[in-house]
Design a protein around this motif. Sequence first.
Motif, PDB file in Angstrom:
ATOM      1  N   MET A  72       0.838  -1.191   0.000  1.00  0.00           N
ATOM      2  CA  MET A  72       0.000   0.000   0.000  1.00  0.00           C
ATOM      3  C   MET A  72       0.880   1.250   0.000  1.00  0.00           C
ATOM      4  O   MET A  72       1.853   1.336   0.752  1.00  0.00           O
ATOM      5  CB  MET A  72      -0.903  -0.014   1.235  1.00  0.00           C
ATOM      6  N   LYS A  73       0.542   2.211  -0.828  1.00  0.00           N
ATOM      7  CA  LYS A  73       1.379   3.392  -0.992  1.00  0.00           C
ATOM      8  C   LYS A  73       1.136   4.422   0.110  1.00  0.00           C
ATOM      9  O   LYS A  73       0.007   4.577   0.593  1.00  0.00           O
ATOM     10  CB  LYS A  73       1.121   4.037  -2.356  1.00  0.00           C
ATOM     11  N   VAL A  74       2.199   5.120   0.472  1.00  0.00           N
ATOM     12  CA  VAL A  74       2.141   6.242   1.405  1.00  0.00           C
ATOM     13  C   VAL A  74       2.895   7.392   0.760  1.00  0.00           C
ATOM     14  O   VAL A  74       4.025   7.215   0.297  1.00  0.00           O
ATOM     15  CB  VAL A  74       2.775   5.881   2.769  1.00  0.00           C
ATOM     16  N   SER A  75       2.281   8.566   0.711  1.00  0.00           N
ATOM     17  CA  SER A  75       2.892   9.696   0.005  1.00  0.00           C
ATOM     18  C   SER A  75       3.924  10.401   0.880  1.00  0.00           C
ATOM     19  O   SER A  75       3.924  10.281   2.111  1.00  0.00           O
ATOM     20  CB  SER A  75       1.819  10.693  -0.427  1.00  0.00           C
ATOM     21  N   ASP A  76       4.788  11.186   0.231  1.00  0.00           N
ATOM     22  CA  ASP A  76       5.767  11.982   0.965  1.00  0.00           C
ATOM     23  C   ASP A  76       5.073  12.975   1.905  1.00  0.00           C
ATOM     24  O   ASP A  76       5.529  13.191   3.028  1.00  0.00           O
ATOM     25  CB  ASP A  76       6.663  12.749  -0.013  1.00  0.00           C
ATOM     26  N   ALA A  77       3.975  13.562   1.431  1.00  0.00           N
ATOM     27  CA  ALA A  77       3.243  14.523   2.270  1.00  0.00           C
ATOM     28  C   ALA A  77       2.674  13.837   3.507  1.00  0.00           C
ATOM     29  O   ALA A  77       2.685  14.411   4.610  1.00  0.00           O
ATOM     30  CB  ALA A  77       2.124  15.178   1.459  1.00  0.00           C
ATOM     31  N   GLN A  78       2.179  12.624   3.360  1.00  0.00           N
ATOM     32  CA  GLN A  78       1.645  11.888   4.505  1.00  0.00           C
ATOM     33  C   GLN A  78       2.753  11.534   5.492  1.00  0.00           C
ATOM     34  O   GLN A  78       2.573  11.628   6.702  1.00  0.00           O
ATOM     35  CB  GLN A  78       0.915  10.632   4.016  1.00  0.00           C
ATOM     36  N   HIS A  79       3.912  11.147   4.976  1.00  0.00           N
ATOM     37  CA  HIS A  79       5.060  10.884   5.851  1.00  0.00           C
ATOM     38  C   HIS A  79       5.457  12.138   6.620  1.00  0.00           C
ATOM     39  O   HIS A  79       5.761  12.073   7.817  1.00  0.00           O
ATOM     40  CB  HIS A  79       6.243  10.364   5.037  1.00  0.00           C
ATOM     41  N   GLU A  80       5.458  13.269   5.949  1.00  0.00           N
ATOM     42  CA  GLU A  80       5.854  14.514   6.601  1.00  0.00           C
ATOM     43  C   GLU A  80       4.872  14.900   7.697  1.00  0.00           C
ATOM     44  O   GLU A  80       5.272  15.334   8.788  1.00  0.00           O
ATOM     45  CB  GLU A  80       5.951  15.638   5.567  1.00  0.00           C
ATOM     46  N   GLN A  81       3.582  14.744   7.439  1.00  0.00           N
ATOM     47  CA  GLN A  81       2.582  15.042   8.473  1.00  0.00           C
ATOM     48  C   GLN A  81       2.741  14.106   9.669  1.00  0.00           C
ATOM     49  O   GLN A  81       2.601  14.528  10.823  1.00  0.00           O
ATOM     50  CB  GLN A  81       1.181  14.919   7.881  1.00  0.00           C
ATOM     51  N   ALA A  82       3.031  12.835   9.393  1.00  0.00           N
ATOM     52  CA  ALA A  82       3.230  11.875  10.486  1.00  0.00           C
ATOM     53  C   ALA A  82       4.454  12.245  11.313  1.00  0.00           C
ATOM     54  O   ALA A  82       4.418  12.205  12.552  1.00  0.00           O
ATOM     55  CB  ALA A  82       3.371  10.467   9.916  1.00  0.00           C
ATOM     56  N   ARG A  83       5.540  12.615  10.653  1.00  0.00           N
ATOM     57  CA  ARG A  83       6.754  13.011  11.376  1.00  0.00           C
ATOM     58  C   ARG A  83       6.496  14.223  12.259  1.00  0.00           C
ATOM     59  O   ARG A  83       6.972  14.302  13.404  1.00  0.00           O
ATOM     60  CB  ARG A  83       7.889  13.289  10.387  1.00  0.00           C
ATOM     61  N   ALA A  84       5.738  15.180  11.725  1.00  0.00           N
ATOM     62  CA  ALA A  84       5.432  16.387  12.499  1.00  0.00           C
ATOM     63  C   ALA A  84       4.585  16.057  13.730  1.00  0.00           C
ATOM     64  O   ALA A  84       4.812  16.607  14.818  1.00  0.00           O
ATOM     65  CB  ALA A  84       4.715  17.406  11.615  1.00  0.00           C
ATOM     66  N   LEU A  85       3.623  15.163  13.578  1.00  0.00           N
ATOM     67  CA  LEU A  85       2.785  14.752  14.708  1.00  0.00           C
ATOM     68  C   LEU A  85       3.622  14.082  15.799  1.00  0.00           C
ATOM     69  O   LEU A  85       3.481  14.382  16.986  1.00  0.00           O
ATOM     70  CB  LEU A  85       1.714  13.768  14.226  1.00  0.00           C
ATOM     71  N   LEU A  86       4.483  13.178  15.388  1.00  0.00           N
ATOM     72  CA  LEU A  86       5.315  12.469  16.355  1.00  0.00           C
ATOM     73  C   LEU A  86       6.263  13.430  17.068  1.00  0.00           C
ATOM     74  O   LEU A  86       6.440  13.363  18.293  1.00  0.00           O
ATOM     75  CB  LEU A  86       6.107  11.362  15.652  1.00  0.00           C
ATOM     76  N   ALA A  87       6.851  14.355  16.312  1.00  0.00           N
ATOM     77  CA  ALA A  87       7.776  15.310  16.916  1.00  0.00           C
ATOM     78  C   ALA A  87       7.061  16.204  17.921  1.00  0.00           C
ATOM     79  O   ALA A  87       7.606  16.519  18.991  1.00  0.00           O
ATOM     80  CB  ALA A  87       8.425  16.158  15.821  1.00  0.00           C
ATOM     81  N   ALA A  88       5.830  16.599  17.600  1.00  0.00           N
ATOM     82  CA  ALA A  88       5.073  17.470  18.500  1.00  0.00           C
ATOM     83  C   ALA A  88       4.749  16.776  19.821  1.00  0.00           C
ATOM     84  O   ALA A  88       4.523  17.445  20.840  1.00  0.00           O
ATOM     85  CB  ALA A  88       3.778  17.922  17.817  1.00  0.00           C
ATOM     86  N   HIS A  89       4.733  15.456  19.813  1.00  0.00           N
ATOM     87  CA  HIS A  89       4.428  14.695  21.036  1.00  0.00           C
ATOM     88  C   HIS A  89       5.673  14.023  21.625  1.00  0.00           C
ATOM     89  O   HIS A  89       5.553  13.199  22.537  1.00  0.00           O
ATOM     90  CB  HIS A  89       3.359  13.632  20.736  1.00  0.00           C
ATOM     91  N   GLY A  90       6.827  14.362  21.097  1.00  0.00           N
ATOM     92  CA  GLY A  90       8.063  13.827  21.651  1.00  0.00           C
ATOM     93  C   GLY A  90       8.252  12.342  21.450  1.00  0.00           C
ATOM     94  O   GLY A  90       8.865  11.665  22.285  1.00  0.00           O
ATOM     95  N   VAL A  91       7.763  11.822  20.338  1.00  0.00           N
ATOM     96  CA  VAL A  91       7.836  10.381  20.073  1.00  0.00           C
ATOM     97  C   VAL A  91       9.014  10.102  19.142  1.00  0.00           C
ATOM     98  O   VAL A  91       9.170  10.755  18.106  1.00  0.00           O
ATOM     99  CB  VAL A  91       6.527   9.870  19.444  1.00  0.00           C
ATOM    100  N   ALA A  92       9.813   9.133  19.500  1.00  0.00           N
ATOM    101  CA  ALA A  92      10.982   8.764  18.704  1.00  0.00           C
ATOM    102  C   ALA A  92      10.567   7.898  17.516  1.00  0.00           C
ATOM    103  O   ALA A  92      10.005   6.814  17.721  1.00  0.00           O
ATOM    104  CB  ALA A  92      11.987   8.011  19.566  1.00  0.00           C
TER     105      ALA A  92
END
Length: 316
Positions: free
Chosen positions: A156-176
């Motif tokens: 299943m495909k995941v876009s670069d934009a979706q990866h970037e949003q996920a990274r931002a969410l994790l960073a905002a919550h301090g998740v490694a």
Amino acid sequence: MIEARPLIVRLRNFVGDTVLSLPALRLLAQHGYRLELVGKGWARGLLEAEGWPVHVRPGGLRERVEQLRELRRRFKAEDPGFDRRANMLLFPYAFSAALDARLAGLQAEGHAGDGRTWLMRRGHLRRDGRHTLVEYWELACDFLGVQAEPPADIHMKVSDAQHEQARALLAAHGVAPGRFVLICPFANGKVEFLDRSWPAFPDFVRRLHAAGRQVVIVPGPAEVAGAKQLYPDAIRLDAVQLGVYNALLQGAGVVVANDTGPAHMAAGVGARLLSVLGPTDPARWAPWGTTVTVMRRWPGWPSVDEVRSAVDQALP
């Protein structure tokens, strides 16, 4: 001259089934069809990276038929042969799916049964003993008149934009990234009147948290209150679109899930998945892929220690 023949495809109403239909959809596209999908609103986010248009199916019969008639008018204008061939494929088994297509004047095909075959151009055999992904795959093969083996993984495909949003969410919550445990503890519906939810999930999460593991939960709109009450130690990410959820699943160190739509999403994107099953028949409904470990002890359940050990092996 058109590059590909338009084909209307009616998706099923469940996330897991839609994920499991992906190999069949790709097979149709590989054989020269331009897919025009009809399904639930969430399917747009789920399939955004795949690039196929999703037409959101209305609720009422009159509106559903008018939507299909409009699509038929549009595609007839593009493809003079549209009405002279099979032009719609039905993944749902329901009588209503075939009725909608017939009332719209479409030449639909799908599985025979439920008294609906007379409404379709052709009904195909629904074979016994098949995994659901294989069932959809074989329907596409029968529609195309080909024989082929389904893929080992869904990819299943995941876009670069979706990866970037996920990274931002994790960073905002301090998740490694790559080190957290993503849990999918909710399971809507039952199997043979038995709950599909692993009863030890809350204790499992408490013990993971006590051991210093970061645990992430992504509840659906109807699951937020339950997530707050049952999993206060988990890092909760609310109101996440399904495409971004795919990216979060792919970025997890390990996913632990009940029999639920997100489990199939996790397998679809190639996440390392521990699929904790109870009454669910894995031969028909286990998440599909080489990164999946099915943990089942029915009529009992896997123990907390057993699942924790599997997490520790995945995240040393």
